[in-house]
Design a protein around this motif. Sequence first.
Motif, mmCIF file in Angstrom:
data_model
loop_
_atom_site.group_PDB
_atom_site.id
_atom_site.type_symbol
_atom_site.label_atom_id
_atom_site.label_comp_id
_atom_site.label_asym_id
_atom_site.label_seq_id
_atom_site.Cartn_x
_atom_site.Cartn_y
_atom_site.Cartn_z
ATOM 1 N N MET A 244 22.659 -24.349 -42.514
ATOM 2 C CA MET A 244 23.488 -25.435 -43.407
ATOM 3 C C MET A 244 22.717 -26.826 -43.342
ATOM 4 N N CYS A 245 21.958 -27.261 -42.308
ATOM 5 C CA CYS A 245 21.014 -28.390 -42.454
ATOM 6 C C CYS A 245 19.795 -28.151 -43.380
ATOM 7 N N LEU A 246 19.098 -27.085 -43.081
ATOM 8 C CA LEU A 246 18.096 -26.565 -44.168
ATOM 9 C C LEU A 246 18.451 -26.309 -45.502
ATOM 10 N N GLY A 247 19.505 -25.682 -45.722
ATOM 11 C CA GLY A 247 19.949 -25.633 -47.146
ATOM 12 C C GLY A 247 20.366 -26.940 -48.060
ATOM 13 N N PHE A 248 21.033 -27.672 -47.246
ATOM 14 C CA PHE A 248 21.162 -28.951 -47.758
ATOM 15 C C PHE A 248 20.068 -29.895 -48.028
#
Length: 435
Positions: A244-248
Amino acid sequence: MRDVVTPPADSLVKSTNVRWIVGGLMWLAIAVNYIDRTVLSAAAPHLSRELSIPADQMGFILSAFFWSYALLQIPAGWFADRFGQKIGLGASVALWSIATSATGLAAGFYSLFAMRLGLGIGEAGAYPSNAGIASKWFPDRERATISGLFDSASKFGGAIAMPLIVWLIALIDWRMTFVVIGAIGMVWAIVWWWFFTETPEAHPMMNESEVDYIRDNQIIKHGEDKAMPMRWYELLRYRNIWAMCLGFFTINYISYFFITWLPTYLVKQKGMGMMEMGFVASLPLLCGLVAEIVAGLLSDRIVRSKRLSLTATRKLFLIAGLTMALCIGLAAIAESVWFAVALLCIAKAGTTVAASQVWALPGDVAPKNMTSVVAGLQNMVSNFGGVLGPIITGFIVAQTGSFNAALLFSAGVGFLGILNYALLLGKVRPIQASI
C-alpha cells in the motif's frame, strides 16, 4: 462476529441517510484543505514584493508545508484512532484554518515559514481521520464510494482554488484573502463539532435501520471500543502494508506533476498564454474528479455483485488506473498540443481511479480501531513521492531542456506501481493481530 447480511428492502426504504451528510462534510473538509494549501502559491508574487522575500527563501517557505505534513501523518492517525475522529478532524481543520488566517499577519520570512509549518501540521490529520470515519460510519460495501468521494474533493479544491484566490486578492488584497479563506475552515469546524458523533449509534438523527445497515455489513466494527491491538510500527511486519505504501508513492509521484510543473510545461514547452494555461491546467483535475467518483461507485457495485472478490476488484482498479496513468509518458511524444493535453487528462484520471481504491484499502486491511494509523502511514510514504517528483522533474528538465524525458520517467515510476500492486499486494483482508 456476525455474518455480513443485507437488510430487507423495506428497512432500507425507511432508513435515514445521516452517513451521507457526514460524507458531505468529509468532502468539504478536503476541498477546503486543498484551497488553503494553494493560497500561498497564488499570493506569492504579491507578498514576495511587499515583504522583499527572494525566490530561494520562497522555495523554503513553500516546501515547509510538505515536510511537516508528511512527517506527522502517523502521529495524526494515531491521535484520531486514540481520541476519536470528531476531535481528530475537527482540531485538524481548526488548526490549519488558524494558520491560514494568521499568514495574513506575516511580516517576513520567519513568520511565513512558521505559518506554513503550522498549515502542514494541521492538514496532516485530514486524510487519516477521513479514512477512520469511513471505516466506522459506512458499510464495507460502500467503502470505495465514500473514499472516492472525499478524495475527489482534492481535485475540486485544486481546480477552483487558483481563480478564486486570484479574484479575492484583486478584490480585498492578499492579507485579507488569507483571513477570509481561513475563516471558511473555522465555520466548517464549528458545524462539524455540532453535528458529528464518534459512532453512528450515538447520533440522534440516525435511526436503528441505518445503524443496522452499517454495522451488519462491516466485517470489523471499528469504534465499538478504543483498544488498539498493536503498536503502529508493528504494522510494518505485514506485506500488504508495504504494498500500500509503495504503490501510493508511485501514484503520488505522477499526481504531483499536475499541481507543480503542469503550468510551466504548458507555457514553456507547449507555448500557451497565461489565460489559456489557467483553463487547460484545470482540465486534468476536473477529469480526475469525475473519474474517481465513478470508479468508487463502480468498484463497490462489483464487490456487492460478487462477480469478483474484494482482492480482485481492488487490484483491477489499481492496475487499470495506473495503466491509464502511463499516458503521461505518451504525452512526451505527442506532436499535437491538444492530443498531449488529452493524454494528460487520461493520465490524471488514471491516478484518481487508483486513488479511489488507495483510500479504501486502510479500512479493508487495518486491525480494529487502527484505520487512521494505517492511512497515516500510507499517506506519509506517498507524500515523499510528492516531494521527490517535482525535484526530479526539475532536475531532468534542467539537464535536458525539455519535459519529455521527465514525463517518460514518470511513466516508468507508474509501471513499477503496476508491478507492486500485481505482485506484492496479497489478499485484501483485515490484519489479525497475534495475541
